[in-house]
Design an enzyme around this catalytic site. Structure first.
Site, PDB file in Angstrom:
ATOM      1  NE  ARG A   1      -4.499  -1.650  10.098  1.00  0.00           N
ATOM      2  CZ  ARG A   1      -3.447  -1.178   9.422  1.00  0.00           C
ATOM      3  NH1 ARG A   1      -3.456   0.048   8.946  1.00  0.00           N
ATOM      4  NH2 ARG A   1      -2.400  -1.938   9.222  1.00  0.00           N
TER       5      ARG A   1
ATOM      6  CE  LYS B   1      -2.274  -1.034   3.784  1.00  0.00           C
ATOM      7  NZ  LYS B   1      -1.884  -2.376   4.238  1.00  0.00           N
TER       8      LYS B   1
ATOM      9  NE  ARG C   1       2.109  -5.487  11.248  1.00  0.00           N
ATOM     10  CZ  ARG C   1       3.264  -5.474  10.576  1.00  0.00           C
ATOM     11  NH1 ARG C   1       4.330  -6.045  11.088  1.00  0.00           N
ATOM     12  NH2 ARG C   1       3.332  -4.873   9.418  1.00  0.00           N
TER      13      ARG C   1
ATOM     14  NE  ARG D   1       6.240  -0.956  10.063  1.00  0.00           N
ATOM     15  CZ  ARG D   1       5.108  -1.024   9.395  1.00  0.00           C
ATOM     16  NH1 ARG D   1       4.966  -0.408   8.238  1.00  0.00           N
ATOM     17  NH2 ARG D   1       4.097  -1.722   9.870  1.00  0.00           N
TER      18      ARG D   1
ATOM     19  NE  ARG E   1       7.170  -3.341   5.948  1.00  0.00           N
ATOM     20  CZ  ARG E   1       5.857  -3.139   5.923  1.00  0.00           C
ATOM     21  NH1 ARG E   1       5.257  -2.755   4.814  1.00  0.00           N
ATOM     22  NH2 ARG E   1       5.130  -3.310   6.993  1.00  0.00           N
TER      23      ARG E   1
END
Ligand code: ADP
Length: 197
Positions: free
Chosen positions: A89, A14, A146, A134, A128
């Site tokens: 969400r 996204k 998640r 992160r 990532r």
């Protein structure tokens, strides 16, 4: 105005695609994840609160998130439109967004979903983690949390907009530019339809 919800599970791309879409369509990018991370970096009260949830892979409470999102939208009153990335969400966030936009005589034009299978998501997030810094990407258990939260709390948002005939979906697997082209095809169509009405 062209208001788009870019929708997909964690790791679906996204953020990457939003950056390209805002350039092409001259829209404002609103990523609730990015805004929370900025608040954590700045050590604001909101950041301290959000961190408790984000570090566990949980959603930040609706009330806080909705208030923050509305304040962000109000910062650019003359926008051509928005790409909402990571918001809404939950169903409650969807309802809040719709009534907030209605109060401005605006609406969501389309929820555009990117579909990516779970194995591909896990491997993208693992990669990532190496570069993103992160903490919620670094731990496989948090990643799984998640994904579970996405399935249980966020997927219903897709049906919510599908019931309003505002739903489209593209294959999110493939080179970045190919996925981008798929998204543009849908948005050009939505844009053309909008101008007809
Ligand atoms: P990703 O979708 O890749 O996991 P995001 O950057 O969109 O990452 O979100 C990171 C985290 O920020 C989420 O796991 C959640 O804790 C929090 N968050 C982001 N957007 C929302 C939202 N709309 N409602 C509640 N929490 C959110």
């Amino acid at each position: 105005m062209l208001n788009v919800i870019l929708f997909g599970p964690p790791g679906s791309g996204k953020g990457t695609q939003s950056k390209k879409l805002i350039d092409k369509y001259q829209l404002v990018h609103l990523s609730t994840g990015d805004i929370f991370r900025q608040n954590i970096k700045d050590n604001t009260e909101l950041g301290q609160l959000a961190k408790n949830y984000m570090s566990k892979g949980l959603l930040v409470p609706d009330e806080v998130t909705i208030k923050m999102l509305e304040a962000e939208v109000n910062k650019t009153p003359n926008a051509n439109g928005f790409i909402f990335d990571g918001f809404p969400r939950t169903i409650l966030q969807s309802e809040a967004l719709d009534s907030f936009l209605a109060s401005k005589n605006a609406e969501i034009n389309v929820l555009l979903a990117m579909s990516v299978d779970e194995d591909e998501l896990r491997s993208r997030l693992k990669e990532r983690a190496i570069i993103s810094n992160r903490p919620d990407d670094a731990n496989p258990e948090i990643i799984q949390k998640r994904i579970d939260v996405y399935k249980n709390e966020t997927l219903p948002v897709m049906n919510y907009y599908s019931n309003k005939n505002k739903f489209a979906s593209v294959n999110g697997v493939g080179p970045i530019d190919e996925v981008f082209a798929r998204l543009c095809e849908v948005l050009d169509e939505v844009h053309a339809q909008k101008n007809l009405n």
